[in-house]
Design a protein around this motif. Structure first.
Motif, PDB file in Angstrom:
ATOM      1  N   LEU A  48      30.477  48.057  29.079  1.00  0.00           N
ATOM      2  CA  LEU A  48      31.081  49.207  29.756  1.00  0.00           C
ATOM      3  C   LEU A  48      30.814  50.421  28.872  1.00  0.00           C
ATOM      4  O   LEU A  48      31.121  50.394  27.680  1.00  0.00           O
ATOM      5  N   ASN A  49      30.197  51.438  29.452  1.00  0.00           N
ATOM      6  CA  ASN A  49      29.861  52.636  28.684  1.00  0.00           C
ATOM      7  C   ASN A  49      30.410  53.862  29.395  1.00  0.00           C
ATOM      8  O   ASN A  49      30.038  54.134  30.543  1.00  0.00           O
ATOM      9  N   THR A  50      31.247  54.591  28.704  1.00  0.00           N
ATOM     10  CA  THR A  50      31.751  55.847  29.250  1.00  0.00           C
ATOM     11  C   THR A  50      30.672  56.910  29.059  1.00  0.00           C
ATOM     12  O   THR A  50      30.099  57.028  27.979  1.00  0.00           O
ATOM     13  N   VAL A  51      30.381  57.642  30.116  1.00  0.00           N
ATOM     14  CA  VAL A  51      29.229  58.549  30.090  1.00  0.00           C
ATOM     15  C   VAL A  51      29.557  59.878  30.769  1.00  0.00           C
ATOM     16  O   VAL A  51      30.544  59.998  31.496  1.00  0.00           O
ATOM     17  N   GLY A  52      28.659  60.842  30.537  1.00  0.00           N
ATOM     18  CA  GLY A  52      28.652  62.064  31.317  1.00  0.00           C
ATOM     19  C   GLY A  52      27.580  61.946  32.392  1.00  0.00           C
ATOM     20  O   GLY A  52      26.577  61.262  32.214  1.00  0.00           O
ATOM     21  N   GLY A  53      27.800  62.618  33.521  1.00  0.00           N
ATOM     22  CA  GLY A  53      26.818  62.590  34.606  1.00  0.00           C
ATOM     23  C   GLY A  53      25.921  63.820  34.538  1.00  0.00           C
ATOM     24  O   GLY A  53      26.394  64.922  34.249  1.00  0.00           O
ATOM     25  N   ILE A  54      24.650  63.630  34.808  1.00  0.00           N
ATOM     26  CA  ILE A  54      23.691  64.741  34.722  1.00  0.00           C
ATOM     27  C   ILE A  54      23.169  65.126  36.105  1.00  0.00           C
ATOM     28  O   ILE A  54      23.088  66.312  36.436  1.00  0.00           O
ATOM     29  N   THR A  55      22.822  64.152  36.912  1.00  0.00           N
ATOM     30  CA  THR A  55      22.171  64.463  38.189  1.00  0.00           C
ATOM     31  C   THR A  55      23.112  64.196  39.363  1.00  0.00           C
ATOM     32  O   THR A  55      24.135  63.513  39.229  1.00  0.00           O
ATOM     33  N   GLU A  56      22.693  64.739  40.498  1.00  0.00           N
ATOM     34  CA  GLU A  56      23.486  64.579  41.722  1.00  0.00           C
ATOM     35  C   GLU A  56      23.732  63.089  41.984  1.00  0.00           C
ATOM     36  O   GLU A  56      22.837  62.265  41.765  1.00  0.00           O
ATOM     37  N   GLY A  57      24.902  62.772  42.425  1.00  0.00           N
ATOM     38  CA  GLY A  57      25.213  61.364  42.692  1.00  0.00           C
ATOM     39  C   GLY A  57      25.853  60.663  41.509  1.00  0.00           C
ATOM     40  O   GLY A  57      26.271  59.510  41.622  1.00  0.00           O
ATOM     41  N   PHE A  58      25.918  61.353  40.352  1.00  0.00           N
ATOM     42  CA  PHE A  58      26.505  60.739  39.159  1.00  0.00           C
ATOM     43  C   PHE A  58      27.654  61.595  38.634  1.00  0.00           C
ATOM     44  O   PHE A  58      27.757  61.865  37.440  1.00  0.00           O
ATOM     45  N   GLY A  59      28.510  62.042  39.556  1.00  0.00           N
ATOM     46  CA  GLY A  59      29.645  62.885  39.169  1.00  0.00           C
ATOM     47  C   GLY A  59      30.802  62.069  38.613  1.00  0.00           C
ATOM     48  O   GLY A  59      30.768  60.830  38.599  1.00  0.00           O
ATOM     49  N   PRO A  60      31.844  62.766  38.143  1.00  0.00           N
ATOM     50  CA  PRO A  60      33.002  62.088  37.560  1.00  0.00           C
ATOM     51  C   PRO A  60      33.580  61.016  38.477  1.00  0.00           C
ATOM     52  O   PRO A  60      33.663  61.199  39.687  1.00  0.00           O
ATOM     53  N   ARG A  61      33.935  59.899  37.878  1.00  0.00           N
ATOM     54  CA  ARG A  61      34.552  58.716  38.509  1.00  0.00           C
ATOM     55  C   ARG A  61      33.552  57.824  39.236  1.00  0.00           C
ATOM     56  O   ARG A  61      33.944  56.832  39.860  1.00  0.00           O
ATOM     57  N   VAL A  62      32.283  58.166  39.161  1.00  0.00           N
ATOM     58  CA  VAL A  62      31.263  57.269  39.723  1.00  0.00           C
ATOM     59  C   VAL A  62      31.059  56.102  38.759  1.00  0.00           C
ATOM     60  O   VAL A  62      31.132  56.261  37.542  1.00  0.00           O
ATOM     61  N   LEU A  63      30.829  54.917  39.315  1.00  0.00           N
ATOM     62  CA  LEU A  63      30.387  53.769  38.517  1.00  0.00           C
ATOM     63  C   LEU A  63      28.913  53.557  38.813  1.00  0.00           C
ATOM     64  O   LEU A  63      28.490  53.638  39.963  1.00  0.00           O
ATOM     65  N   ALA A  64      28.135  53.300  37.771  1.00  0.00           N
ATOM     66  CA  ALA A  64      26.695  53.106  37.962  1.00  0.00           C
ATOM     67  C   ALA A  64      26.198  51.955  37.107  1.00  0.00           C
ATOM     68  O   ALA A  64      26.743  51.688  36.034  1.00  0.00           O
ATOM     69  N   CYS A  65      25.168  51.307  37.614  1.00  0.00           N
ATOM     70  CA  CYS A  65      24.534  50.212  36.874  1.00  0.00           C
ATOM     71  C   CYS A  65      23.094  50.658  36.600  1.00  0.00           C
ATOM     72  O   CYS A  65      22.194  50.420  37.408  1.00  0.00           O
ATOM     73  N   PRO A  66      22.872  51.378  35.489  1.00  0.00           N
ATOM     74  CA  PRO A  66      21.540  51.951  35.255  1.00  0.00           C
ATOM     75  C   PRO A  66      20.479  50.877  35.079  1.00  0.00           C
ATOM     76  O   PRO A  66      20.790  49.737  34.733  1.00  0.00           O
ATOM     77  N   ASP A  67      19.224  51.286  35.358  1.00  0.00           N
ATOM     78  CA  ASP A  67      18.125  50.338  35.180  1.00  0.00           C
ATOM     79  C   ASP A  67      17.116  50.796  34.127  1.00  0.00           C
ATOM     80  O   ASP A  67      16.154  50.091  33.847  1.00  0.00           O
ATOM     81  N   GLN A  68      17.344  51.990  33.583  1.00  0.00           N
ATOM     82  CA  GLN A  68      16.438  52.467  32.529  1.00  0.00           C
ATOM     83  C   GLN A  68      17.241  53.211  31.480  1.00  0.00           C
ATOM     84  O   GLN A  68      18.390  53.598  31.719  1.00  0.00           O
ATOM     85  N   LEU A  69      16.614  53.404  30.329  1.00  0.00           N
ATOM     86  CA  LEU A  69      17.269  54.207  29.306  1.00  0.00           C
ATOM     87  C   LEU A  69      16.243  54.932  28.459  1.00  0.00           C
ATOM     88  O   LEU A  69      15.072  54.536  28.380  1.00  0.00           O
ATOM     89  N   ILE A  70      16.708  56.012  27.839  1.00  0.00           N
ATOM     90  CA  ILE A  70      15.927  56.732  26.819  1.00  0.00           C
ATOM     91  C   ILE A  70      16.829  56.862  25.598  1.00  0.00           C
ATOM     92  O   ILE A  70      18.012  57.215  25.719  1.00  0.00           O
ATOM     93  N   ASP A  71      16.252  56.565  24.447  1.00  0.00           N
ATOM     94  CA  ASP A  71      17.031  56.532  23.206  1.00  0.00           C
ATOM     95  C   ASP A  71      16.793  57.816  22.405  1.00  0.00           C
ATOM     96  O   ASP A  71      15.692  58.055  21.929  1.00  0.00           O
ATOM     97  N   TYR A  72      17.828  58.630  22.269  1.00  0.00           N
ATOM     98  CA  TYR A  72      17.753  59.849  21.453  1.00  0.00           C
ATOM     99  C   TYR A  72      18.555  59.682  20.155  1.00  0.00           C
ATOM    100  O   TYR A  72      18.774  60.671  19.457  1.00  0.00           O
TER     101      TYR A  72
END
Ligand code: HPA
Length: 252
Positions: free
Chosen positions: A88-112
């Motif tokens: 479980l990862n608490t995150v900020g949303g960047i793009t449309e469809g990923f606003g506050p209180r959305v749950l998402a199961c990402p399929d990619q990542l970029i490591d900064y």
């Protein structure tokens, strides 16, 4: 010593320090070759299966993202018998469809992130690993999470790219604008090196991202200030369906 199977290990992030619904809980604090845990692994039963829960930052949120001992956390869960991990990862949303209180199961990542111990190959003499990481999250476990969400009636976005930043400060608007150009939908501070280490350890691993806020400059009010109170309130509200989702995963 052989351990009875753990059907699922859950790692909780910011705002998730226990997992509702676990019963007959025992606390374990295994010693790992990578050092100490931030607190106990709580092993209990849910839907008749054994489930382990570990608060990534400690139950009192005392460990910042860049100081989390990701290797110890994962190795401890594995030593207790876990083979699949739901992060479980608490995150900020960047793009449309990923606003506050959305749950998402990402399929990619970029490591900064930088300066974190990001591999099991760190020690002198350890075997050099070059694990495949084209799909950073285990596709079969993602599918189980998505199917369980559907069965439980929990809204869950399928896919998205998680950008892992160093923290502990939040990002500048320019940093988020760059991440958007890079293709990130979500931003969090703990997705890496956890996912890479899980792959090196041979664990199945999927991320369930809980969107707590619009990332800097990403929301309708670009000058909005992100507060911890908002973050925690949104995580709590968005997490209410998680016990039902996990129960479905365990019965599948
Ligand atoms: N940025 C990085 N990590 C986060 C955020 C954010 O906006 N919100 C919750 N975790």
């Amino acid at each position: 010593m052989s351990q009875p199977d753990i059907a699922l290990a859950i790692i909780g992030g910011t705002g998730v320090y226990r997992f509702d619904g676990l019963q007959d809980i025992e606390a374990h604090q295994p010693v790992t070759r990578y050092g100490a845990l931030p607190g106990p692994v709580r092993v209990g039963t849910l839907a008749g299966r054994r489930v382990a829960f570990l608060a990534r930052h400690g139950e009192g949120h005392s460990v910042p993202p860049h100081k989390v001992n990701y290797r110890a956390n994962l190795a401890a869960l594995q030593s207790l018998g876990a083979t699949r991990v739901l992060a479980l990862n608490t995150v900020g949303g960047i793009t449309e469809g990923f606003g506050p209180r959305v749950l998402a199961c990402p399929d990619q990542l970029i490591d900064y992130t930088w300066g974190r111990i990001s591999t099991l190959c760190e020690e002198e003499g350890s075997k050099v690993l070059h694990v495949d990481f084209g799909e950073p999250y285990t596709p079969s476990l993602r599918r189980q999470v998505l199917d369980a969400a559907r069965a439980a009636g929990v809204a869950l976005v399928d896919g998205g790219c998680y950008g892992a930043t160093q923290g502990p400060r939040l990002e500048t608007r320019a940093e988020i604008a760059r991440m958007r150009r890079d293709g990130c939908d979500l931003v969090g501070m703990t997705g890496m090196p956890e996912a890479g280490l899980a792959r090196e350890l041979g664990l199945d691993y999927a991320c369930l991202a809980i969107v707590a806020n619009w990332a800097a400059g990403a929301g309708p009010d670009a000058s909005e200030v992100i507060t911890l109170d908002d973050v925690l309130a949104n995580v709590e509200a968005a997490s209410s369906g998680l016990p039902a989702l996990v129960t479905e995963m365990l019965s599948g």
